[in-house]
Structures are given as C-alpha cells and as structure tokens.
Design a protein around this motif. Structure first.
Motif, mmCIF file in Angstrom:
data_model
loop_
_atom_site.group_PDB
_atom_site.id
_atom_site.type_symbol
_atom_site.label_atom_id
_atom_site.label_comp_id
_atom_site.label_asym_id
_atom_site.label_seq_id
_atom_site.Cartn_x
_atom_site.Cartn_y
_atom_site.Cartn_z
ATOM 1 N N GLU A 69 15.652 39.989 41.355
ATOM 2 C CA GLU A 69 16.356 39.151 40.391
ATOM 3 C C GLU A 69 16.316 37.684 40.799
ATOM 4 O OE1 GLU A 69 20.930 38.988 38.956
ATOM 5 O OE2 GLU A 69 19.949 40.929 38.680
ATOM 6 N N THR A 70 16.422 37.412 42.101
ATOM 7 C CA THR A 70 16.381 36.026 42.570
ATOM 8 C C THR A 70 15.020 35.401 42.302
ATOM 9 O OG1 THR A 70 18.010 36.457 44.296
ATOM 10 C CG2 THR A 70 16.622 34.533 44.582
ATOM 11 N N TYR A 71 13.948 36.155 42.542
ATOM 12 C CA TYR A 71 12.629 35.586 42.262
ATOM 13 C C TYR A 71 12.458 35.344 40.766
ATOM 14 C CZ TYR A 71 7.727 34.604 41.952
ATOM 15 O OH TYR A 71 6.549 33.967 41.662
ATOM 16 N N MET A 72 12.854 36.330 39.960
ATOM 17 C CA MET A 72 12.642 36.240 38.511
ATOM 18 C C MET A 72 13.430 35.098 37.886
ATOM 19 S SD MET A 72 13.239 39.183 35.597
ATOM 20 C CE MET A 72 14.974 39.407 36.020
ATOM 21 N N THR A 73 14.690 34.928 38.298
ATOM 22 C CA THR A 73 15.560 33.977 37.616
ATOM 23 C C THR A 73 15.799 32.684 38.391
ATOM 24 O OG1 THR A 73 17.590 34.908 38.584
ATOM 25 C CG2 THR A 73 16.778 35.902 36.536
ATOM 26 N N GLU A 74 15.312 32.625 39.610
ATOM 27 C CA GLU A 74 15.588 31.447 40.428
ATOM 28 C C GLU A 74 14.309 30.831 40.995
ATOM 29 O OE1 GLU A 74 18.812 30.305 41.100
ATOM 30 O OE2 GLU A 74 20.139 32.024 41.364
ATOM 31 N N VAL A 75 13.768 31.425 42.043
ATOM 32 C CA VAL A 75 12.645 30.812 42.758
ATOM 33 C C VAL A 75 11.393 30.750 41.894
ATOM 34 C CG1 VAL A 75 11.197 30.914 44.813
ATOM 35 C CG2 VAL A 75 13.600 31.602 44.953
ATOM 36 N N GLY A 76 10.983 31.896 41.338
ATOM 37 C CA GLY A 76 9.793 31.908 40.501
ATOM 38 C C GLY A 76 9.937 31.019 39.284
ATOM 39 N N TRP A 77 11.143 30.994 38.740
ATOM 40 C CA TRP A 77 11.425 30.151 37.565
ATOM 41 C C TRP A 77 11.149 28.687 37.884
ATOM 42 C CZ3 TRP A 77 14.390 31.602 32.928
ATOM 43 C CH2 TRP A 77 14.702 30.511 32.113
ATOM 44 N N VAL A 78 11.720 28.199 39.010
ATOM 45 C CA VAL A 78 11.558 26.784 39.358
ATOM 46 C C VAL A 78 10.115 26.470 39.730
ATOM 47 C CG1 VAL A 78 12.294 24.958 40.926
ATOM 48 C CG2 VAL A 78 13.975 26.591 40.052
ATOM 49 N N LEU A 79 9.458 27.368 40.444
ATOM 50 C CA LEU A 79 8.046 27.149 40.782
ATOM 51 C C LEU A 79 7.204 26.993 39.516
ATOM 52 C CD1 LEU A 79 7.603 29.688 43.714
ATOM 53 C CD2 LEU A 79 7.665 27.193 43.889
ATOM 54 N N ASN A 80 7.407 27.874 38.557
ATOM 55 C CA ASN A 80 6.663 27.785 37.299
ATOM 56 C C ASN A 80 7.011 26.515 36.536
ATOM 57 O OD1 ASN A 80 5.397 30.198 37.805
ATOM 58 N ND2 ASN A 80 6.747 31.419 36.512
ATOM 59 N N ASP A 81 8.279 26.108 36.615
ATOM 60 C CA ASP A 81 8.702 24.889 35.943
ATOM 61 C C ASP A 81 7.975 23.682 36.514
ATOM 62 O OD1 ASP A 81 10.184 23.483 34.088
ATOM 63 O OD2 ASP A 81 11.927 23.246 35.379
ATOM 64 N N ILE A 82 7.809 23.652 37.828
ATOM 65 C CA ILE A 82 7.097 22.539 38.469
ATOM 66 C C ILE A 82 5.642 22.507 38.024
ATOM 67 C CG2 ILE A 82 6.288 21.621 40.674
ATOM 68 C CD1 ILE A 82 8.864 22.745 41.926
ATOM 69 N N VAL A 83 5.000 23.667 38.007
ATOM 70 C CA VAL A 83 3.595 23.726 37.578
ATOM 71 C C VAL A 83 3.457 23.243 36.142
ATOM 72 C CG1 VAL A 83 1.656 25.264 37.110
ATOM 73 C CG2 VAL A 83 2.997 25.557 39.204
ATOM 74 N N PHE A 84 4.358 23.700 35.263
ATOM 75 C CA PHE A 84 4.321 23.276 33.861
ATOM 76 C C PHE A 84 4.493 21.768 33.744
ATOM 77 C CE2 PHE A 84 6.833 22.025 30.162
ATOM 78 C CZ PHE A 84 6.038 22.465 29.115
ATOM 79 N N MET A 85 5.460 21.232 34.467
ATOM 80 C CA MET A 85 5.749 19.799 34.360
ATOM 81 C C MET A 85 4.596 18.973 34.912
ATOM 82 S SD MET A 85 8.155 17.977 33.024
ATOM 83 C CE MET A 85 9.682 18.926 33.062
ATOM 84 N N ASP A 86 4.047 19.373 36.050
ATOM 85 C CA ASP A 86 2.930 18.641 36.644
ATOM 86 C C ASP A 86 1.712 18.636 35.714
ATOM 87 O OD1 ASP A 86 1.714 17.527 39.344
ATOM 88 O OD2 ASP A 86 0.284 18.968 38.535
ATOM 89 N N LYS A 87 1.452 19.777 35.091
ATOM 90 C CA LYS A 87 0.292 19.916 34.224
ATOM 91 C C LYS A 87 0.414 19.064 32.962
ATOM 92 C CE LYS A 87 -1.264 24.053 33.894
ATOM 93 N NZ LYS A 87 -1.387 25.489 33.569
ATOM 94 N N ASN A 88 1.628 18.881 32.471
ATOM 95 C CA ASN A 88 1.836 18.191 31.192
ATOM 96 C C ASN A 88 2.388 16.783 31.338
ATOM 97 O OD1 ASN A 88 1.386 20.341 28.915
ATOM 98 N ND2 ASN A 88 2.528 21.397 30.532
ATOM 99 N N LEU A 89 2.572 16.315 32.575
ATOM 100 C CA LEU A 89 3.276 15.063 32.790
ATOM 101 C C LEU A 89 2.578 13.870 32.147
ATOM 102 C CD1 LEU A 89 5.693 13.716 33.996
ATOM 103 C CD2 LEU A 89 4.496 13.557 36.187
ATOM 104 N N ALA A 90 1.266 13.803 32.242
ATOM 105 C CA ALA A 90 0.552 12.662 31.647
ATOM 106 C C ALA A 90 0.791 12.602 30.144
ATOM 107 C CB ALA A 90 -0.944 12.769 31.953
ATOM 108 N N ARG A 91 0.794 13.747 29.506
ATOM 109 C CA ARG A 91 1.050 13.794 28.050
ATOM 110 C C ARG A 91 2.481 13.390 27.729
ATOM 111 N NH1 ARG A 91 2.815 18.093 24.758
ATOM 112 N NH2 ARG A 91 2.644 19.566 26.502
ATOM 113 N N PHE A 92 3.430 13.856 28.549
ATOM 114 C CA PHE A 92 4.828 13.520 28.290
ATOM 115 C C PHE A 92 5.085 12.026 28.469
ATOM 116 C CE2 PHE A 92 6.294 18.009 29.786
ATOM 117 C CZ PHE A 92 5.793 18.550 28.603
#
Length: 508
Positions: A69-92
C-alpha cells in the motif's frame, strides 16, 4: 542509505533564518531556468528511489501501512509524478498565446507567461505522509518556486526519512524542511510567504486561512469532508459493497476522500449488507486483525476518538466492531443508523467506521447528503445512468466517482481539490504546476501604432468617442426580450430591436 537521524523539532529561532534563505534564493532568480528545475526533480527522484526501503519501513512504523500500500499510494505515486512533471515541464513552462483577442489588440501580441509564485510553505498530513508532502513539493519545484516543507509530526518516521532525502538531494538554499508541531508551525505562519499549501482538517485550515489573510497570502487548502455515498435501489449491491469497502479499508479508513457515510434506498439495504459481509470475508479471510496488509490507527488519541464515536452512536453494529487499544487496531465496522443527527453522520470519522442510513427515496438521499455537508470533498453515486446523473446534478463536491469509491482521487494526473469548506484550489499532474504558478499577462505595443492609439489621449471629443464606439463596441447577439438574434446581418437589416420570435420589442 545512512542511518536516519532521530526526529527532532526545528528550533523556532532558526525558522526566520530558514525563511530568509529560501526567499533570498528565489529573488536571485536561481530557480527560474528549466535546467535548474529538472536537476532538482531528477535528484529528488533518485533520492527517493535510494530511500525506498526506509520510506516503506517508516510508513509501517507510523501507520501499520503495508509495503504494497505504501508503494502504491506513496512512494511509487511520487516517483511517477516526478517523471511526469520532468517529461512535460518544457510544455508547461512555454508561453501561451492569449485567446479571444480582437484584431486591433492582436497587434500587441498578448500572451501568458508562466511565472513562479515565489517562496512557498507546504504543510503535510500524516495519513499519506509522503504523497501529501512531496506531491505538492514536486509542483513547487517544477513551477520554479523555493519551498519549506513542514511534514506532520504525527508520522515522525516518514518525516525523518523525507528530511534525509531533502537534505541530501536538493539545493539547501532553495528547499528546506522544518520539523515540529504547533510552535514550529506557528513560527512558520508568522513569516511572509508567497503561497501556503496545507493538507489537513478544516479547523486548522481555518486558522491558516485567517493567518494568511493578514498578509494577503494566497493559499491552497486540501481539507477533509463528510463525504456521502448514495446507493439507489437499482444499483448493483455486490459492486457497491466491494468498491466502497476498498475505499474505506485503504489506510484503515484514514483517507480524507473516502465515504463518511452511505445513504441507501431501503429496498436494497439487506442485499448491500450481505454483500459487504461476503466482500470482507474475501478481503480478510482470517479477519482484519490477522491481516498484515490492514493498517492501524496512527496514534492512541485518534484511536480513542474513533472509539468514542462508536460508543456514542444510537445505531446498530451489523458488521465488525472489534478494537484493541494496545495495537491501535480498529476493525472495519458497519453500523446501521436511523437518525441523520447520529454522531457517525454529523462528524468525519477518518477511520474504518461505515454508517449506513436507509432512506425512502433517491430524493431523500440527495436532501440528506446536502444537509449533512453541502460541499464535501468527494461524492459517490451508485445506480442507473439517469439516477447517477440526477445525483451529480443536484449535489456539490470537490470531486465525484460514479459507481465507485474515490477512483477520481486515485488518478495521479487528474486535478484534485475541494470546494467550499472541503478546500480551495487543486493540484496533481499539470494542476500541481499551475498551483504554484502565476499566469502573467503580457503585451508589447509596437511604435507604429501610436497614430491608431490617438483616441485614448486627452482631450476627449465627441469625434473621438464616436470613433471609440465604432472600434470597440460589441454587438449583442440577443434582443431586448432575451431572445437570440441573427448576428451581424440581423443588425445591418435593422432588425436588432426584435427577438428571434419576430416580436417587436418595446422601448423603455
């Protein structure tokens, strides 16, 4: 990773210095480049990745939360959020062309710049101590802000783990962490911030909003809510039981967006309770107390609060009811109540209490939901398409899931936030970037337009006013009685004084 330092509150005397440090660094424009922002995001990603075992263990110690549950809702969530933000930052970050600009004003090239708000304060919560602290921080970094994070003292092990990551991975001139409780939070609120982001309960949210108002500081509040689930007689009882139990068993019910109570039409009540029993037997075949994946209440004070709520209800316990103070265990407990004024409905449980109130009709369910909490954080509608549409049309909430428990809140790139007394503002995905960004409108007036702009300069004359009206007055697409007109041709033909029906309008 190195051994974590003990949880120690930050000295209140250090807090003004910490505030000046991050404020000064923002004003030095260090954080504005995309290269800097991406460097911080990527460093945070690998810092969290390296600290994953410690973060999983921390949430187990603080909340009895399983590694899954911690990986699904906490650690993995934030890791994926960072990847998403880094990938789209230039567009944002890219400037946006302004919309709905007329021909004359288009020569000024109006556009929107994305500017960081400045030095921000983020105050996290204990129930998802990593996600609800670092999720907003990811948005602040991406937006080019500097930040101070104050994690919840009620999850001290998670706070220690995050402190280790932030101090070892991020630029200390831009990103700091402050540990502590009320005195430290008060000292932080005494500083002038460019934005405050708070996740927690409405009582503290009110205090923060009042304090922020003293300095006109913008805030985002992510608060709780007495969230209703409404089940019509035409709903699938098995589906409703399984999905609502999934939402309520997560983190032992310590989820601000899970349903606080269920309003169910009487015809389907027996089937719903039976399906809940079957689902619980499937989810916890040896009982919740023997399932290591089922969490515990965060501390004795919160456990006692839940126990007091259960003891005070006039309802009938139909499922569960076991508790253990020594282990902070609280069994998923379904209570049938018959009074909208019952404590289990009036107050937010923030735990595995599941009150069910039978109602005579869908209209009664909607009226009751609106009277119990006009603006909850979430709402969950079960029934036919027409019924769920009726529920959505006649209620308000920060978000909603149809035929499910808080699924809308489990999509990491979907904007999430409350409304009214369940919060203000939103974040996650692009909304996290927007949350800490000022949309700055910019125009550039070319030199060659000076002659065309002469009508704006004094002295004002009738001729200039006539020219101004000719250039700027918009023609309405409706007549005096409110009916639609036929557009420009309608006015050219002199029919602008009539409604679409052809009836001449009277002058007043």
């Amino acid at each position: 990773m190195d051994a974590l330092p003990p949880f120690t509150a930050t000295s209140v005397h250090e807090i003004p210095t910490i505030h000046r440090r991050v404020t000064t660094n923002f004003l030095d424009h260090t954080t504005r480049t995309i290269a800097y922002r991406q460097k911080q995001l990527r460093a945070l990603y690998w810092g969290l990745k390296d600290a994953e075992p410690a973060l999983l263990e921390a949430c187990k110690l603080d909340l009895g939360k399983s590694a899954y549950e911690t990986y699904m809702t906490e650690v993995g969530w934030v890791l994926n959020d960072i990847v998403f933000m880094d990938k789209n930052l230039a567009r944002f970050m890219k400037d946006e062309k302004a919309e709905d600009i007329d021909l004359t004003n288009s020569f000024m090239k109006p556009h929107i710049r994305k500017e960081p708000l400045g030095a921000v304060l983020i105050i996290g919560a204990y129930n998802f101590p990593i996600q609800l602290s670092l999720g907003p921080l990811v948005g602040a970094i991406a937006a080019g802000c500097t930040a101070v994070l104050k994690p919840s003292e009620n999850a001290p092990n998670a706070a220690r783990a995050m402190q280790h990551v932030i101090r070892n991975c991020l630029d200390a001139d831009s990103y700091q962490i402050v540990q502590g409780a009320i005195p430290e939070t008060t000292a932080l609120l005494d500083c002038k911030w460019d934005k405050i982001f708070y996740t927690g309960n409405a009582n503290v949210g009110t205090i923060i909003a009042k304090k922020a108002a003293e300095t006109l500081t913008p805030i985002t509040l992510e608060l709780g809510g007495r969230n209703p689930a409404i089940i019509s007689k035409n709903a699938d009882a098995r589906l409703a039981a399984r999905r609502l139990l999934w939402a309520k068993l997560m983190n032992a019910g310590q989820v601000c967006v899970s349903q606080n109570h269920i309003l169910v039409e009487k015809e389907i009540l027996p089937a719903l309770i039976e399906q809940m029993k079957l689902a619980l037997a499937e989810f916890h075949p040896k009982g919740a107390e023997n399932n290591s994946d089922y969490g515990r209440i965060v501390n004795e004070r919160q456990w006692q609060r839940l126990k007091d709520m259960l003891d005070s209800t006039e309802g009938k316990v139909v499922i569960g009811g076991k508790t253990d103070r020594a282990t902070l265990f609280f069994e998923p407990t379904v209570v049938e109540v018959h009074d909208p004024g019952d404590p289990l409905l009036k107050d937010e449980s923030f735990g595995p209490l599941i009150p069910i109130l039978p109602v005579d009709s869908l209209n009664e369910a909607i009226r009751t939901a609106n009277s119990l909490h006009a603006t909850p954080l979430g709402l969950y509608a079960f029934g036919s398409k027409a019924e769920t549409e009726k529920i959505l049309s006649e209620t308000r909430s920060g978000g909603a899931s149809v035929n499910d428990g808080f699924y809308h809140a489990s999509i990491p790139t979907l904007a999430f936030g409350g409304v009214g007394d369940s919060g203000s503002g939103s974040y996650r995905g692009k909304a996290s970037f927007d949350c800490f960004t000022h949309r700055r409108s910019v125009v550039t007036t070319p030199w060659w337009m000076e002659r065309l702009l002469a009508i704006r300069y004094p002295p004002y004359t009738d001729a200039k006013l006539k020219q101004l009206k000719m250039l700027t007055a918009a023609k309405p697409h409706f007549g005096r009685q409110g009916g639609s007109t036929g557009g420009l041709a309608w006015w050219v033909l002199g029919l602008g004084g009539s409604d679409k029906t052809g009836a001449a309008t009277r002058s007043t």
